[in-house]
Design an enzyme around this catalytic site. Structure first.
Site: not given
Length: 905
Positions: A316, A356, A318-320, A352-353
């Site tokens: 879905g 993070h 990615m929290e880079n 959500h991301e």
């Protein structure tokens, strides 16, 4: 651990006679022991999957030149390392990289010397994805060195590492871009690195590219032009972070930007023709960052936050850190074609991301066994954040479904503890599952309600502050939250929470009333094993609206309740992660309450009772008839969540029965649902009006009605599809009902072909998903699956979704299963073995199997791929799911038939 012999080192050192003055008199192996004599071939000096801990990276200078025409990458990395023990070796990660040059520099105050004047040898351990660089001179403890490596690679196909993506413009031109996805163990595919979460370091990234592209990375950028054909982007040095959070993208995207109240620049990037779909995401990102800064009382530490929609993306998002990447459906929102649920999804994923950026990025788990500290927290915080920033979305209503999903997975014997051992990349990837995300979130929800909001919030702020830019594990969280008294006594929070994180399964609390005594017993749901939880029990009674609290730490217990009491409801609002069974007349009393005055209980409690009842029929503790009697009040229910819970179970039973030979039961269940929920169906309109939850109910109810062949529903859907077809796709359909209308229209060849044309032409991925779902329910599924396999018209990222959509159709279950078996080799080659795609295919294609023959077929296939299947927990999850379905059929088919015969005439 292998011991490096003196002969091995001598053979390697012979390459460096020209620098013999710098060689040490003895050589030290990676384990810190002096090497002993003895004949041996040169061998890789490290035998463990985890890297040695005494070479610590401090700073990476990473220079990259990706060529998007030739799809190749050339680069170099200069890693500053600190040495903790004397050694001759630097062991780090590398996968599918061609390392052409390796050098070590000795760095001391005012002095930098080459350890060797020649290129150093590099040994490879492909099985562990490691390389080792040999130093002819001992690297001394307490000293700092620079490891310089030059490397090349191909831009990979797939979805991990530094990989190629592409999109088509409205004119049909294909544009290529390159993006990264490193979590959990794929940074090593883009550059040699110490690819473990505890090896945090700073990164200075430089990227060369052509002028028609832009480059993005974690930090702000300064660009210089080298010549007419080449630009060089210099990114500021990053904060200290783990390798899996490093990111870079080279593309031709455009962006929209805004600034948070604390001055952080937020930008949303997308393909130029989709820029109009980015505005909602920008609003959400700014509001959410502002909320988190206040809630955590810690400022977001970077000057910018980019969010970018990548056309090819398996998961879905990615929290880079500073550059979060998303599947297009998770970031882009088109008001013309996106439904209320699409809008909710985008809001939740962004929340959500961005959670993070604190949980995972600022504070990272020590090792992947505790990935729930990242994912469970981010899953839970998305609900807290969205409830605060977008209260009109009523996101709290969806948290129950998260916990129900966790219970479903956790009740299987193939479940695992939240904190579980994971060593190799396959095991690590499998940790990204329902247990880490959903059970982790629900356990935190339970803890928050037990401790109170204030204690919970202050504890996690203390946790984030203490471990900022570092790593933490379970115990660190419990210590941060431990300042709490329960019933006037200091609570041993570690002992309590270890029962939830270090053992698997769901507790079942059985409640028996004897006068004013409430007798309690706990056991593991569906398994007679001696597990014990510390359960923060809550309950209400008819004689008191007060929520009573009791910490149950023994197998049995007792509480006093006021007398007389007509009913007791345990696990108030389902704040606790446990199921409840009521012995004696307990269920009958609650059934009567729902029938006579259902609003005496909250909608959470009503939904919880429905879920509990239908879970318990698998155990034999509650009959099918009593569960169906419990939901007999639903025609009077006005809240969406209990209605959908009851409908969900009935719809699932119908779907499981539809493909069997039990036509009489199937037909009577269909009649019962349509008759029982007739008023609910008739109340629905075919418009996008009402609250998000009302629109969600409308979407689900009308979809089920059409699936069941409800004549008025089919007439309305057919007419709307015909009108849309006549307008050549220009007519605007209600977004919440588009998928249902398309599904009805896709059943004939003309409708199917036009939908395929609309799919290829649509600029909206959410709209394309609706079309794909509709086509997956049609007759011509083989052609659709082949197209997904080719990856031209239907992207490979959507393959697992499509196969699941086909499998949920009774006419497509065996087709989807046969497709999965036939193409197993290709699928494993295209997607990593334990990737989300492979796991969802394995479980999703078989989710509706319910016969012993189907179970036997599954076992035979998994036996034929045993070498791979045995590595996956998902193999046993799929088998357990079907065993549960088989058991359900054996126990409940007869009682369901009898109950329907009594109620349908």
């Amino acid at each position: 651990m292998s011991v490096v012999t003196l002969l091995t080192l001598t053979l390697l050192a012979a390459m460096f006679r020209s620098s013999s003055a710098h060689q040490a008199s003895s050589s030290i192996g990676p384990q810190g022991e002096a090497s002993n004599g003895g004949a041996a071939d040169p061998a890789f000096p490290w035998s463990h999957l985890r890297l040695p801990s005494y070479i610590v990276p401090v700073h990476y200078e990473l220079r990259l030149h990706p060529n998007l025409t030739e799809l190749r990458l050339s680069g170099s990395v200069r890693v500053q390392v600190e040495v903790k023990n004397d050694t001759n070796w630097v062991v780090l990660h590398s996968k599918a990289l061609n390392i052409s040059n390796a050098m070590l520099l000795d760095h001391r105050p005012g002095l930098t010397l080459a350890v060797s004047l020649q290129v150093l040898p590099v040994l490879h351990h492909p099985g562990h994805e490691q390389v080792a660089v040999f130093s002819p001179r001992v690297l001394s403890s307490g000293h700092t060195y620079f490891l310089h490596l030059q490397f090349g690679a191909e831009l990979t196909e797939g979805f991990y590492g530094f990989y190629k993506s592409s999109y088509k413009t409205g004119a049909g031109e294909t544009r290529v871009l390159a993006s990264t996805h490193f979590e959990p163990t794929s940074a090593r595919k883009a550059f040699p690195c110490f690819d473990e979460p505890s090896f945090k370091a700073n990164y200075t990234v430089t990227i060369r590219r052509s002028p028609e592209h832009i480059a993005l990375s974690n930090m702000p950028i300064k660009t210089v032009r080298l010549n007419e054909d080449l630009m060089e982007d210099h990114f500021a040095t990053s904060v200290k972070m783990s390798t899996y959070l490093v990111a870079f993208v080279i593309c031709d995207f455009r962006s929209v930007s805004a600034t948070t109240s604390s001055g952080v620049k937020v930008s949303i990037y997308a393909a130029p023709e989709k820029l109009h779909q980015t505005h909602y995401a920008l609003e959400v990102a700014v509001k959410t960052l502002d909320f988190y800064e206040k809630y955590f009382n810690i400022n977001y530490p970077l000057p910018k936050q980019d969010l970018i929609a990548i056309p090819d993306f398996e998961s879905g998002a990615m929290e880079n850190w500073g550059l979060t990447t998303y599947r297009e459906t998770s970031l882009l929102y088109d008001p013309r074609s996106s439904s209320a649920q699409d809008k909710l999804w985008v809001t939740m994923v962004i929340a959500h991301e961005l959670a993070h950026q604190w949980f995972g990025n600022l504070v990272t788990m020590v090792w992947w066994n505790d990935i729930w500290l990242n994912e469970g927290f981010a899953r839970y915080m998305e609900y807290i954040a969205v409830e605060a920033t977008y209260p009109e979305l009523h996101v709290e209503e969806y948290l129950l479904n998260v916990c129900f999903a966790a219970v479903g997975r956790d009740s299987l014997n193939s479940s695992r503890p939240i904190s579980s051992a994971a060593e190799n990349p396959t095991q690590i990837r499998e940790m990204f599952d329902t247990v880490s995300y959903d059970k982790g979130a629900c356990v935190l929800h339970m803890l928050r309600h037990f401790l109170t909001d204030e204690v919970f919030q202050s504890g996690i702020v203390r946790y984030l502050r203490k471990f900022s830019y570092g790593n933490a594990q379970n115990q660190d969280l419990w210590d941060s939250l431990a300042n709490y008294l329960f019933a006037g006594e200091h609570l041993n929070l570690t002992a309590m929470m270890n029962t939830w994180t270090l053992q698997k399964g769901v507790p079942l609390v059985t409640v028996t009333r004897e006068g004013s005594r409430l007798l309690l017993k706990q056991e593991r749901f569906l398994k007679a094993v001696l597990y014990l939880w510390h359960i923060p029990l809550t309950f209400k009674t008819s004689s008191s609206r007060t929520v009573h609290r009791h910490l149950m730490v023994t197998k049995t217990g007792e509480r006093q309740v006021s007398s007389p009491t007509d009913w007791v409801k345990v696990n108030t609002d389902m704040a606790g992660y446990y199921l409840v069974h009521y012995e004696g007349r307990g269920w009958d009393q609650l059934t009567q309450l729902l029938r006579e005055n259902h609003t005496a209980l909250s909608y959470h409690d009503r939904t919880h009772l429905i879920h509990n009842a239908f879970q318990l029929i698998v155990t034999g503790k509650l009959s099918m008839g009593r569960a169906l009697d419990l939901i007999g009040y639903l025609p009077s229910e006005t809240h969406t969540v209990p209605l959908l819970e009851g409908l969900g179970f009935l719809g699932a039973y119908y779907r499981m029965l539809e493909k069997t030979a039990e036509h009489d039961v199937t037909q009577k269940l269909r009649t019962y649902i349509l008759r029982f929920f007739g008023d609910v169906i008739d109340r629905q309109t075919w418009e996008d009006k009402g609250s998000v939850t009302e629109r969600h109910l409308r979407s689900e109810v009308i979809s089920l009605a059409c699936d069941l062949g409800h004549a008025p529903c089919l007439r309305q859907a057919n007419q709307r599809f015909a009108d849309w077809l006549h307008s050549e796709g220009k007519l605007s359909l209600p977004a919440d009902l588009t998928e249902t209308i398309y599904s009805v229209g896709a059943q004939d060849e003309r409708g199917w072909e036009f939908l395929l044309h609309a799919y290829t032409a649509s600029p909206s991925e959410t709209h394309k998903h609706k079309i794909l779902s509709a086509m997956g329910s049609s007759r011509d599924k083989n052609k659709l699956l082949e197209m997904a396999l080719e990856g031209e018209v239907i992207r490979n990222q959507d393959l697992s979704t499509l196969v699941y959509l086909v499998a949920r159709n009774p006419h497509g279950q065996q087709l989807a299963w046969a497709f999965f078996k036939k193409n197993w080799g290709f699928l494993v080659q295209k997607f990593q073995l334990s990737s989300f795609c492979i796991r969802s295919l394995m479980v999703g294609t078989t989710a509706w199997f319910s016969s012993a023959e189907e179970l036997s077929d599954m076992r035979s296939f998994f036996q034929s791929i045993e070498e791979q299947a045995s590595q996956l927990r998902a193999t046993q999850v799929a088998l357990d799911n079907v065993q549960k379905n088989v058991l359900w059929m054996e126990m409940n088919l007869g009682p369901l038939r009898d109950w329907l015969n009594r109620h349908i005439h």
